[in-house]
Design a protein around this motif. Sequence first.
Motif, PDB file in Angstrom:
ATOM      1  N   ALA A 129     -30.135  20.805   5.359  1.00  0.00           N
ATOM      2  CA  ALA A 129     -31.014  21.177   4.246  1.00  0.00           C
ATOM      3  C   ALA A 129     -32.342  21.801   4.674  1.00  0.00           C
ATOM      4  O   ALA A 129     -33.036  22.398   3.842  1.00  0.00           O
ATOM      5  N   ARG A 130     -32.718  21.678   5.937  1.00  0.00           N
ATOM      6  CA  ARG A 130     -34.067  22.070   6.332  1.00  0.00           C
ATOM      7  C   ARG A 130     -34.289  23.576   6.213  1.00  0.00           C
ATOM      8  O   ARG A 130     -33.372  24.379   6.372  1.00  0.00           O
ATOM      9  N   GLN A 131     -35.525  23.929   5.962  1.00  0.00           N
ATOM     10  CA  GLN A 131     -35.958  25.309   5.971  1.00  0.00           C
ATOM     11  C   GLN A 131     -36.688  25.573   7.282  1.00  0.00           C
ATOM     12  O   GLN A 131     -37.093  24.648   7.974  1.00  0.00           O
ATOM     13  N   PRO A 132     -36.867  26.843   7.654  1.00  0.00           N
ATOM     14  CA  PRO A 132     -37.503  27.149   8.940  1.00  0.00           C
ATOM     15  C   PRO A 132     -38.851  26.454   9.098  1.00  0.00           C
ATOM     16  O   PRO A 132     -39.701  26.505   8.205  1.00  0.00           O
ATOM     17  N   GLU A 159     -39.523  23.302   9.131  1.00  0.00           N
ATOM     18  CA  GLU A 159     -39.684  22.071   8.367  1.00  0.00           C
ATOM     19  C   GLU A 159     -39.330  20.853   9.203  1.00  0.00           C
ATOM     20  O   GLU A 159     -38.267  20.807   9.835  1.00  0.00           O
ATOM     21  N   ARG A 160     -40.217  19.858   9.182  1.00  0.00           N
ATOM     22  CA  ARG A 160     -39.914  18.574   9.819  1.00  0.00           C
ATOM     23  C   ARG A 160     -39.004  17.739   8.923  1.00  0.00           C
ATOM     24  O   ARG A 160     -38.894  17.985   7.720  1.00  0.00           O
ATOM     25  N   PHE A 161     -38.411  16.714   9.510  1.00  0.00           N
ATOM     26  CA  PHE A 161     -37.543  15.815   8.751  1.00  0.00           C
ATOM     27  C   PHE A 161     -38.249  15.296   7.504  1.00  0.00           C
ATOM     28  O   PHE A 161     -37.697  15.339   6.393  1.00  0.00           O
ATOM     29  N   VAL A 162     -39.463  14.783   7.675  1.00  0.00           N
ATOM     30  CA  VAL A 162     -40.153  14.160   6.553  1.00  0.00           C
ATOM     31  C   VAL A 162     -40.481  15.176   5.469  1.00  0.00           C
ATOM     32  O   VAL A 162     -40.503  14.854   4.265  1.00  0.00           O
ATOM     33  N   GLU A 163     -40.713  16.418   5.855  1.00  0.00           N
ATOM     34  CA  GLU A 163     -41.013  17.459   4.863  1.00  0.00           C
ATOM     35  C   GLU A 163     -39.762  17.853   4.076  1.00  0.00           C
ATOM     36  O   GLU A 163     -39.830  18.085   2.866  1.00  0.00           O
ATOM     37  N   THR A 164     -38.630  17.921   4.756  1.00  0.00           N
ATOM     38  CA  THR A 164     -37.369  18.183   4.052  1.00  0.00           C
ATOM     39  C   THR A 164     -37.074  17.061   3.075  1.00  0.00           C
ATOM     40  O   THR A 164     -36.676  17.298   1.917  1.00  0.00           O
ATOM     41  N   TYR A 165     -37.268  15.823   3.514  1.00  0.00           N
ATOM     42  CA  TYR A 165     -37.034  14.677   2.631  1.00  0.00           C
ATOM     43  C   TYR A 165     -37.898  14.778   1.383  1.00  0.00           C
ATOM     44  O   TYR A 165     -37.419  14.553   0.261  1.00  0.00           O
ATOM     45  N   ARG A 166     -39.171  15.114   1.554  1.00  0.00           N
ATOM     46  CA  ARG A 166     -40.056  15.199   0.385  1.00  0.00           C
ATOM     47  C   ARG A 166     -39.661  16.347  -0.545  1.00  0.00           C
ATOM     48  O   ARG A 166     -39.858  16.249  -1.756  1.00  0.00           O
ATOM     49  N   ARG A 167     -39.114  17.379   0.002  1.00  0.00           N
ATOM     50  CA  ARG A 167     -38.739  18.541  -0.823  1.00  0.00           C
ATOM     51  C   ARG A 167     -37.450  18.289  -1.589  1.00  0.00           C
ATOM     52  O   ARG A 167     -37.370  18.575  -2.789  1.00  0.00           O
TER      53      ARG A 167
END
Length: 557
Positions: free
Chosen positions: A530-533, A535-543
């Motif tokens: 799911a991550r975008q370029p 992006e950290r794990f925690v940022e992907t989770y929040r998104r």
Amino acid sequence: MPDTHFYRYDDYDRTLVSERVDQFRDQVRRRLAGELTEEQFKPLRLTNGLYLQLHAYMLRIAIPYGTLSSRQLRKLADISRRYDRGYGHFTTRQNLQLNWIKLEDAPDALAALAEVDMHAMQTSGNCIRNVTADHYAGAAVDEIEDPRIWAEIVRQWSTLHPEFTFLPRKFKIAITGSPNDRAAVRVHDIGLRLWRNERGEEGFEVIVGGGLGRTPMIGKTLREFLPKEELLAYLQATLRVYNRYGRRDNLYKARIKILVHEVGAEKMREEVEAEYAAMRDDALTLPAETIEAIARQFAPPDLPVRPAISGAVEARRLEDPDFALWLKSNVAPHRVPGYAIVTASLKPAGAPPGDASATQMDGVADIAETYSQAELRVSHEQNLIFPYVAIEDLPRVYAALAALGFAEANVGKITDIIACPGLDYCALANARSIPVAQRISEHFASLARQHDIGDLKIKISGCINACGHHHVGHIGILGVDKNGVELYQISLGGDVDFGRTAIGAILGPAIPADRVVEAVDALVGTYLDARQPGERFVETYRRVGAEPFKERVYGSV
């Protein structure tokens, strides 16, 4: 090499520590002779850092604000050989724990510590504990001022302070001098952040009521800007309010975070400011000469001019992928051109996080003496730091660390796990932490895979007391007991970065120990999909939210 860039004990300090050793030696003698019961002895040993754990006594040694000389580290190695089992465990409060100390040996261990200006006072009990600070202090590029100056001022003020020796509960203070918080100040009883206002004046943001444990909370700002010379007076006012109103009838509601939560940040601010105003005429204001005298002891070393770019380093970077990854994750920029800050990872694949043998401690001391001005730091993430390494010496430091097993290129990565001792040692724990951390680190041992995953912080606690800081892990793992079975509860989204400090949210039901690695692998897989370029794990989770992670984990387990 003389210790010229961190605090040196004076005659007062040494007399205090020596007298405490003599006092404790007599207390131990009386306990062994049966003159003191365990109930009578318990408060005496705790004030000297001696706990009774599951299998043996544990001695917690104070390392104020995480700063060590190589001479002190050698003494810790020697003590671990002579009085323990030849290793120590570095903790999230920048202390060292010896897990197998014998009661009859404890006074001799404290006497040996005193030889190198160390002690174990206030590492336990309802007092102001070891003050922690940024492990890059004095060397960081982003630093406004060395926070160790103020940590030392607080240490001197708080040590055996008669008004704050018997607080409602233990009390933890952390200080950072940088806009990037490497000291987790918003999850402490008091967090202090040095910053510069619009007039160019330096002062503290005072953050009160943070903490983890049974009721995790993020601290509230009581003062946006406090002049530095007023620090001790404002701390005294805050602690007086806590001492007056803090719960003493309920252990679980005794921390200052509960007081702030129950009365509200505004009321807490009013109470502290009123106390501060009432005592201000007689308050302890730090004279400039006192601050300057302590600051001089933290003056940075006179580093020789060294080249900012090394051909040998660049060539090695191109030739050796592991060295290149180590430079990327374990080497940080330095405020002095030609130098770098190096982190020795105490998290080799499959090893207990934060442990170091006596031989390894001696080896790290050798490296510090040869390459880092004989100085070391302990991080709250349970690693060791060399703050003054010349860039051209990096290949030699890497080779020396590799020989010790401390050159894992994993700082900030998925195997750089924080973990408490758990049920292997701690009488309070519900479940094991160390074996879980070991299995996760073995599963993700590939450095290439770790660096592809990127910045991901796993933190593991063996009980609700949260010594492993699981609440603020990107992935937090909490051991729980259900009818004698060890289960593990997973939370996601925790963080301690400034502006992003957050308590993680529980993902779902606790899972068995043999499913934890599989669940973490599922979480990582969800993130990678799911991550975008950038992006950290925690940022992907929040998104994307919890649902994709929950589906993958509970579908797989």
